[in-house]
Design an enzyme around this catalytic site. Sequence first.
Site, PDB file in Angstrom:
ATOM      1  N   CYS A  37       0.862  -1.186   0.000  1.00 14.79           N
ATOM      2  CA  CYS A  37       0.000   0.000   0.000  1.00 14.79           C
ATOM      3  C   CYS A  37       0.896   1.232   0.000  1.00 14.79           C
ATOM      4  CB  CYS A  37      -0.892   0.023   1.245  1.00 14.79           C
ATOM      5  SG  CYS A  37      -2.067  -1.328   1.325  1.00 14.79           S
ATOM      6  N   GLN A  38       0.528   2.224  -0.796  1.00 11.89           N
ATOM      7  CA  GLN A  38       1.291   3.463  -0.827  1.00 11.89           C
ATOM      8  C   GLN A  38       1.156   4.198   0.508  1.00 11.89           C
ATOM      9  OE1 GLN A  38       0.166   6.095  -4.018  1.00 11.89           O
ATOM     10  NE2 GLN A  38       2.239   6.884  -4.192  1.00 11.89           N
TER      11      GLN A  38
END
Length: 138
Positions: A51-52
């Site tokens: 996940c960013q």
Amino acid sequence: MAALPDKDKLLRNFSRCANWEEKYLYIIELGQRLAPLSPEEYSVQNIIQGCQSQVWIVMAQDPSGIITLRGDSDAAIVKGLIAVVFILYDRMTAQDIIEFDVRPWFEKMALTQHLTPSRSQGLEAMIRAIRAKAANIS
């Protein structure tokens, strides 16, 4: 803390939003309804890779085998997406989670085509992580 809607109510509420701006606001509102994590739960074993944004998901199993999910993110929309995923997996056992395909629900909500590629990848990472944690429990 307001309760999250069930799957059908989520879909109804989502379809009542007039446009994608309203849908994003609804997703953010759902994220605000998540119960806060304890400081100890913001740990390496609960962080979701891929996940960013920073995403933490905590999974537990009650005595009857039902899985409870709790989570948080440092991004408002991502936190809302966590809430959407939790709604879809609500009241399931570990085996139910492994077997349940959330993608048709995302299609009904037209969710994936309105997310940025990085958010879509993060959503997939969350689903993979939840399914992997469920597989370790079952």
